[in-house]
Design a protein around this motif. Sequence first.
Motif, short mmCIF file in Angstrom:
data_model
loop_
_atom_site.label_atom_id
_atom_site.label_comp_id
_atom_site.label_asym_id
_atom_site.label_seq_id
_atom_site.Cartn_x
_atom_site.Cartn_y
_atom_site.Cartn_z
N VAL A 101 -40.98 92.43 130.15
CA VAL A 101 -40.64 92.29 128.51
C VAL A 101 -41.37 91.01 127.94
O VAL A 101 -41.83 89.88 128.99
N ILE A 102 -42.54 91.66 127.47
CA ILE A 102 -43.12 89.81 126.58
C ILE A 102 -43.03 89.97 125.07
O ILE A 102 -44.01 91.22 124.30
N GLY A 103 -43.32 88.71 124.41
CA GLY A 103 -43.75 88.78 123.13
C GLY A 103 -44.38 87.83 123.01
O GLY A 103 -44.73 86.62 123.85
N LEU A 104 -45.56 87.23 122.41
CA LEU A 104 -46.22 86.65 121.79
C LEU A 104 -46.14 85.92 120.83
O LEU A 104 -45.47 86.31 119.84
N GLU A 105 -46.44 84.47 120.74
CA GLU A 105 -46.73 83.58 119.54
C GLU A 105 -47.57 83.07 119.59
O GLU A 105 -48.33 82.72 120.74
N VAL A 106 -48.29 83.63 118.45
CA VAL A 106 -50.55 83.51 118.26
C VAL A 106 -50.14 81.95 117.95
O VAL A 106 -50.15 82.11 116.35
N ARG A 139 -55.08 80.34 119.81
CA ARG A 139 -53.59 79.85 121.23
C ARG A 139 -52.98 80.25 121.18
O ARG A 139 -51.54 80.98 120.50
N PHE A 140 -52.79 80.90 121.99
CA PHE A 140 -51.13 81.72 122.60
C PHE A 140 -49.90 80.94 123.17
O PHE A 140 -50.69 80.51 124.21
N GLU A 141 -48.85 81.34 122.79
CA GLU A 141 -47.58 81.49 124.06
C GLU A 141 -47.04 82.70 123.78
O GLU A 141 -47.11 83.81 123.12
N ALA A 142 -47.12 82.65 125.87
CA ALA A 142 -46.43 83.96 125.92
C ALA A 142 -44.67 83.37 126.66
O ALA A 142 -44.44 83.25 127.33
N VAL A 165 -38.78 82.81 129.91
CA VAL A 165 -39.70 81.68 130.40
C VAL A 165 -40.63 81.60 129.54
O VAL A 165 -41.12 82.49 128.49
N GLU A 166 -40.86 80.60 128.41
CA GLU A 166 -41.78 80.43 127.48
C GLU A 166 -43.19 78.88 128.31
O GLU A 166 -43.35 78.62 128.79
N ILE A 167 -44.36 80.19 128.22
CA ILE A 167 -46.02 79.75 128.60
C ILE A 167 -46.28 79.01 127.19
O ILE A 167 -47.11 79.67 126.73
N LYS A 168 -46.75 77.95 127.89
CA LYS A 168 -47.21 77.44 126.47
C LYS A 168 -48.90 76.97 126.39
O LYS A 168 -49.48 77.26 127.23
N ASN A 169 -49.37 77.22 125.23
CA ASN A 169 -50.80 76.71 125.83
C ASN A 169 -51.75 77.37 126.15
O ASN A 169 -52.65 76.42 126.39
N LEU A 170 -51.53 78.55 125.72
CA LEU A 170 -52.57 79.31 126.63
C LEU A 170 -54.32 79.67 125.62
O LEU A 170 -54.00 80.49 125.13
N ASN A 171 -55.10 79.11 125.93
CA ASN A 171 -56.55 79.29 124.70
C ASN A 171 -57.74 80.13 125.36
O ASN A 171 -58.75 80.02 124.97
#
Length: 486
Positions: free
Chosen positions: A6-11, A196-199, A215-221
């Motif tokens: 289950v994945i939600g994205l913050e862009v 930039r993405f946060e997953a 979990v939240e994975i920060k700063n994916l570019n």
Amino acid sequence: MKYEAVIGLEVHAELSTASKMFCGCPVVDATLSQPNTAVCPVCTGMPGVLPVVNQQAVEYAIRVALALNCSIARTSIFARKNYFYPDLPKGYQISQYEAPLAENGVLRIDTPSGERDIRIRRAHLEEDTGKLTHVSENGESYSLVDLNRAGVPLLEIVSEPDMHSVEEVRAYAEELRAILRYLGVNSGDMEKGVIRFEANVSIRPVGSTELGTRVEIKNLNSFRALERSVAYQIEQQARRLDQGLPVDQETLGWDEARGVTYVQRSKEEAHDYRYFPEPDLPPLVVEPEWVERVAAGLPELPRARVERFEREHGLSRADARLLVEDRATGDYFEQVLAAAPDLPPRLAANWILGEIFAWLNTSGERIESIKVPPAGLGELLHAVQSQQINAATGKAVLAEMLQSGRSAGEIIAERGLAQISDADYIAGLVAKVIAENPRELSSYLAGKETLSQWFFGQVMRLAGGRANPQVVRAELQRQLSEKKTA
Ligand code: ADP
Ligand code: ZN
Ligand code: MG
């Protein structure tokens, strides 16, 4: 697999306005500008200064909100998000919290198993932070700060946890980037950090409807970092659940070189941002008339264009997507068809996706600035279509057009490339080749049928590649079968 991801994205998307979100400083290209040259008392957090909202940034945000089918709040509120970090000179970031500009949207994506709708929870305006560079030399380590980025308008787009695979995450991220580019609000240049993405990632047993710990994975570019880090977390979490261990709610970073996530913060260390309404800004009021005006000016969006290319031009979904991804490429394709309306659209698509894309790759040029205008490609394809030249010659001519900017007609005439379809002339060539190769002819007649291809090659060579292949093939077949019956 017995788990469902289950994945939600913050862009976070920077808005490509001329000036920053709350001051008059220019928004500059991070990779081209000297550090700390686009700064002023407002974005460096000097005491006694006041922010002023950038109207263009609000308008860009409205464009995105409309494209994502969000409802747009007539009144939204800026809030202070308090935390201290050296890239944030004010000690707080102005963002939107309880009352965001836009909510409840939807983004349709293509997945390997068909179309899916991913719900958008909210989209809100905020300001970007500065950029820190960590240096370590001669046993000393320190950080450098560049505040050119501090205060650049940022739109945060938050999805519901509606994605269930790495492929869906990729499709969502790509579709969103395409929309931002079509709307002209973001360059899409990922390597410049403008998106930039946060997953947010959790897993649960298949069939369960409850959400697992995330979990939240920060700063994916990059798309690559996004995909790899999500895949890595899905695997890690499955392993933990298999071992009977819980997933810890953590904020993670992604180590691109080692291909692993690492813990930045545990749940206990989570920030309390002490949000409160920004006292220096009035509520943001967006009148419905403004939204209507913006809606009226929206361009055709990528998905609608893909569907139109399928419908009107008979292209496959995959080809249509490739042409549409970049707005200028789609425009070029349509301009070729407009200049040469009797060309089969698929022929034009194939040449753009094949020859022109290969050229863009090797030359580093952009399609907007290549030396072959759409009408020029149309003229060339006309020559191919009408069999004035064959496809191989067409490719050579196009290569020269791209280099020199000369027209197809000029090059074909000057080099005498026009294809020869004259039946008598070709019959002569075929007869000559057969007469000069008696050994091959007798093998052929003894049953070695594949030699007809060799004969074909000899005739084409004799014609300097200019003979019409269909006419050669038919004539060769005719003369060879005459020999058989003789
Ligand atoms: P915050 O990150 O500020 O705590 P939210 O709780 O609103 O904000 O969640 C942010 C993102 O996390 C959203 O994209 C949401 O879809 C996603 N999310 C929330 N819960 C889960 C979960 N259990 N698994 C995966 N994603 C989740
Ligand atoms: Zn400034
Ligand atoms: Mg978050």
